[in-house]
Design a protein around this motif. Sequence first.
Motif, PDB file in Angstrom:
ATOM      1  N   ARG A 126       2.033  -6.749  -6.614  1.00  0.00           N
ATOM      2  CA  ARG A 126       1.567  -5.415  -6.261  1.00  0.00           C
ATOM      3  C   ARG A 126       2.574  -4.722  -5.338  1.00  0.00           C
ATOM      4  O   ARG A 126       3.247  -5.363  -4.542  1.00  0.00           O
ATOM      5  CB  ARG A 126       0.209  -5.481  -5.562  1.00  0.00           C
ATOM      6  N   PHE A 127       2.599  -3.414  -5.430  1.00  0.00           N
ATOM      7  CA  PHE A 127       3.515  -2.636  -4.603  1.00  0.00           C
ATOM      8  C   PHE A 127       3.204  -2.822  -3.124  1.00  0.00           C
ATOM      9  O   PHE A 127       4.122  -2.920  -2.297  1.00  0.00           O
ATOM     10  CB  PHE A 127       3.415  -1.150  -4.969  1.00  0.00           C
ATOM     11  N   ARG A 128       1.938  -2.891  -2.751  1.00  0.00           N
ATOM     12  CA  ARG A 128       1.582  -3.005  -1.339  1.00  0.00           C
ATOM     13  C   ARG A 128       2.052  -4.329  -0.728  1.00  0.00           C
ATOM     14  O   ARG A 128       2.141  -4.445   0.490  1.00  0.00           O
ATOM     15  CB  ARG A 128       0.072  -2.860  -1.164  1.00  0.00           C
ATOM     16  N   ASP A 129       2.349  -5.315  -1.567  1.00  0.00           N
ATOM     17  CA  ASP A 129       2.877  -6.584  -1.057  1.00  0.00           C
ATOM     18  C   ASP A 129       4.390  -6.519  -0.857  1.00  0.00           C
ATOM     19  O   ASP A 129       4.973  -7.389  -0.187  1.00  0.00           O
ATOM     20  CB  ASP A 129       2.528  -7.724  -2.017  1.00  0.00           C
ATOM     21  N   LEU A 130       5.017  -5.523  -1.453  1.00  0.00           N
ATOM     22  CA  LEU A 130       6.457  -5.356  -1.326  1.00  0.00           C
ATOM     23  C   LEU A 130       6.823  -4.331  -0.253  1.00  0.00           C
ATOM     24  O   LEU A 130       7.850  -4.459   0.414  1.00  0.00           O
ATOM     25  CB  LEU A 130       7.061  -4.889  -2.661  1.00  0.00           C
ATOM     26  N   PHE A 131       5.967  -3.347  -0.088  1.00  0.00           N
ATOM     27  CA  PHE A 131       6.287  -2.198   0.762  1.00  0.00           C
ATOM     28  C   PHE A 131       6.512  -2.536   2.240  1.00  0.00           C
ATOM     29  O   PHE A 131       7.455  -2.001   2.844  1.00  0.00           O
ATOM     30  CB  PHE A 131       5.181  -1.145   0.635  1.00  0.00           C
ATOM     31  N   PRO A 132       5.676  -3.387   2.873  1.00  0.00           N
ATOM     32  CA  PRO A 132       5.860  -3.626   4.315  1.00  0.00           C
ATOM     33  C   PRO A 132       7.263  -4.079   4.699  1.00  0.00           C
ATOM     34  O   PRO A 132       7.797  -3.670   5.736  1.00  0.00           O
ATOM     35  CB  PRO A 132       4.821  -4.721   4.613  1.00  0.00           C
ATOM     36  N   GLU A 133       7.882  -4.918   3.864  1.00  0.00           N
ATOM     37  CA  GLU A 133       9.218  -5.428   4.170  1.00  0.00           C
ATOM     38  C   GLU A 133      10.326  -4.555   3.571  1.00  0.00           C
ATOM     39  O   GLU A 133      11.516  -4.803   3.824  1.00  0.00           O
ATOM     40  CB  GLU A 133       9.360  -6.863   3.625  1.00  0.00           C
ATOM     41  N   VAL A 148      -9.237   8.010 -10.734  1.00  0.00           N
ATOM     42  CA  VAL A 148      -9.240   6.650 -10.184  1.00  0.00           C
ATOM     43  C   VAL A 148      -7.855   6.034 -10.326  1.00  0.00           C
ATOM     44  O   VAL A 148      -7.332   5.409  -9.388  1.00  0.00           O
ATOM     45  CB  VAL A 148     -10.291   5.770 -10.891  1.00  0.00           C
ATOM     46  N   ALA A 149      -7.235   6.225 -11.486  1.00  0.00           N
ATOM     47  CA  ALA A 149      -5.897   5.673 -11.733  1.00  0.00           C
ATOM     48  C   ALA A 149      -4.887   6.225 -10.726  1.00  0.00           C
ATOM     49  O   ALA A 149      -4.074   5.482 -10.162  1.00  0.00           O
ATOM     50  CB  ALA A 149      -5.456   6.004 -13.154  1.00  0.00           C
ATOM     51  N   PHE A 150      -4.931   7.528 -10.496  1.00  0.00           N
ATOM     52  CA  PHE A 150      -3.994   8.159  -9.567  1.00  0.00           C
ATOM     53  C   PHE A 150      -4.158   7.596  -8.150  1.00  0.00           C
ATOM     54  O   PHE A 150      -3.163   7.315  -7.463  1.00  0.00           O
ATOM     55  CB  PHE A 150      -4.206   9.671  -9.551  1.00  0.00           C
ATOM     56  N   THR A 151      -5.388   7.417  -7.729  1.00  0.00           N
ATOM     57  CA  THR A 151      -5.628   6.913  -6.373  1.00  0.00           C
ATOM     58  C   THR A 151      -5.186   5.458  -6.212  1.00  0.00           C
ATOM     59  O   THR A 151      -4.882   5.023  -5.103  1.00  0.00           O
ATOM     60  CB  THR A 151      -7.104   7.045  -5.969  1.00  0.00           C
ATOM     61  N   ARG A 152      -5.138   4.717  -7.312  1.00  0.00           N
ATOM     62  CA  ARG A 152      -4.644   3.340  -7.223  1.00  0.00           C
ATOM     63  C   ARG A 152      -3.136   3.330  -6.926  1.00  0.00           C
ATOM     64  O   ARG A 152      -2.635   2.420  -6.273  1.00  0.00           O
ATOM     65  CB  ARG A 152      -4.919   2.573  -8.530  1.00  0.00           C
ATOM     66  N   LEU A 153      -2.437   4.358  -7.387  1.00  0.00           N
ATOM     67  CA  LEU A 153      -1.018   4.500  -7.045  1.00  0.00           C
ATOM     68  C   LEU A 153      -0.877   4.882  -5.573  1.00  0.00           C
ATOM     69  O   LEU A 153      -0.017   4.354  -4.862  1.00  0.00           O
ATOM     70  CB  LEU A 153      -0.352   5.575  -7.915  1.00  0.00           C
ATOM     71  N   VAL A 154      -1.723   5.793  -5.136  1.00  0.00           N
ATOM     72  CA  VAL A 154      -1.695   6.240  -3.744  1.00  0.00           C
ATOM     73  C   VAL A 154      -1.988   5.075  -2.793  1.00  0.00           C
ATOM     74  O   VAL A 154      -1.376   4.957  -1.731  1.00  0.00           O
ATOM     75  CB  VAL A 154      -2.716   7.380  -3.515  1.00  0.00           C
ATOM     76  N   MET A 155      -2.897   4.207  -3.198  1.00  0.00           N
ATOM     77  CA  MET A 155      -3.259   3.056  -2.369  1.00  0.00           C
ATOM     78  C   MET A 155      -2.174   1.977  -2.360  1.00  0.00           C
ATOM     79  O   MET A 155      -2.218   1.050  -1.553  1.00  0.00           O
ATOM     80  CB  MET A 155      -4.570   2.436  -2.875  1.00  0.00           C
ATOM     81  N   GLY A 156      -1.225   2.067  -3.268  1.00  0.00           N
ATOM     82  CA  GLY A 156      -0.189   1.046  -3.363  1.00  0.00           C
ATOM     83  C   GLY A 156      -0.674  -0.222  -4.038  1.00  0.00           C
ATOM     84  O   GLY A 156      -0.034  -1.272  -3.957  1.00  0.00           O
TER      85      GLY A 156
END
Length: 282
Positions: free
Chosen positions: A163-170, A233-241
């Motif tokens: 997932r993107f949110r697992d990559l973004f912090p670093e 819903v799909a768009f917000t899943r991108l926003v949420m990362g």
Amino acid sequence: MLKRYKTEIIVFYALAVVALAVSSFFDLKIDIALNNPSNPFAVWLYRTGEFPSRLICPVAGAVIMFCTGRRFGKISGALLCLGGSAYMGYYISKHFFVDEYKTPFGILWGVGFGVTVLYFGSYIKIPKQLKAPLLAAAVIGVAVMAVQLITVDVMKTLWGRVRFRDLFPERNYDSFTAWYVINGKTGNKSFPSGHTAGAGMSYLMMFLPFIHKKWTKRRALCFWLPFVYSSAVAFTRLVMGAHYLSDVTVGGVIAFTCVILGIKAFERCCAKNKISSPLLMS
């Protein structure tokens, strides 16, 4: 006939092809640009986006109970309604209840919801000519949901996409893979999007014109309303990362395809059992 939805089907798959083509080159860049996990609208749809999928068993169970003439069918329908409602309560408790006893309270709330549905449903007079198509649609709707859930879960495990949110912090994107790369079982489950597929169960509205004649003139609405909802819903899943464009696109395609196959099965069921259906006769 399913041909009545020909335009909508062509539009949907054409948009899906374009989205996958775009995501092949810009998946990561799109998520970087949109990332805003605290966005209140995105958070709200994260909590409620899969609700259409959670409502299927309670509603279908009640329909089965009140439309079948067999005792076994009535018992099965009641159990499906109550069981599905209990699970819906559990789902709601995870997102909205904060008490330490939120899980049992949520399940109890869900069972109460199911009992309420069955109670008020007993006062609804269903015309005899509607019982057969409603019963067929309810059974097929549950099957569609089951196939969608299994397909998404199997693909998530096989693809193993991070997932993107697992990559973004670093800010380290070395582990990013394109949507067409199958990574195997890694514990990561970004592809495809379960939330989008769950929201896509709202496409079951497309059954309505096959069941009651007043919906035949609202056929387009039965497609576009779910399309707008599931796209939001799909768009917000991108926003949420939580997902990439390709994740949500394939999640939507899985849901829509399952519904289309369900409608095809409904058509054959009506033909085989000589069930009257407004859209099939018009």
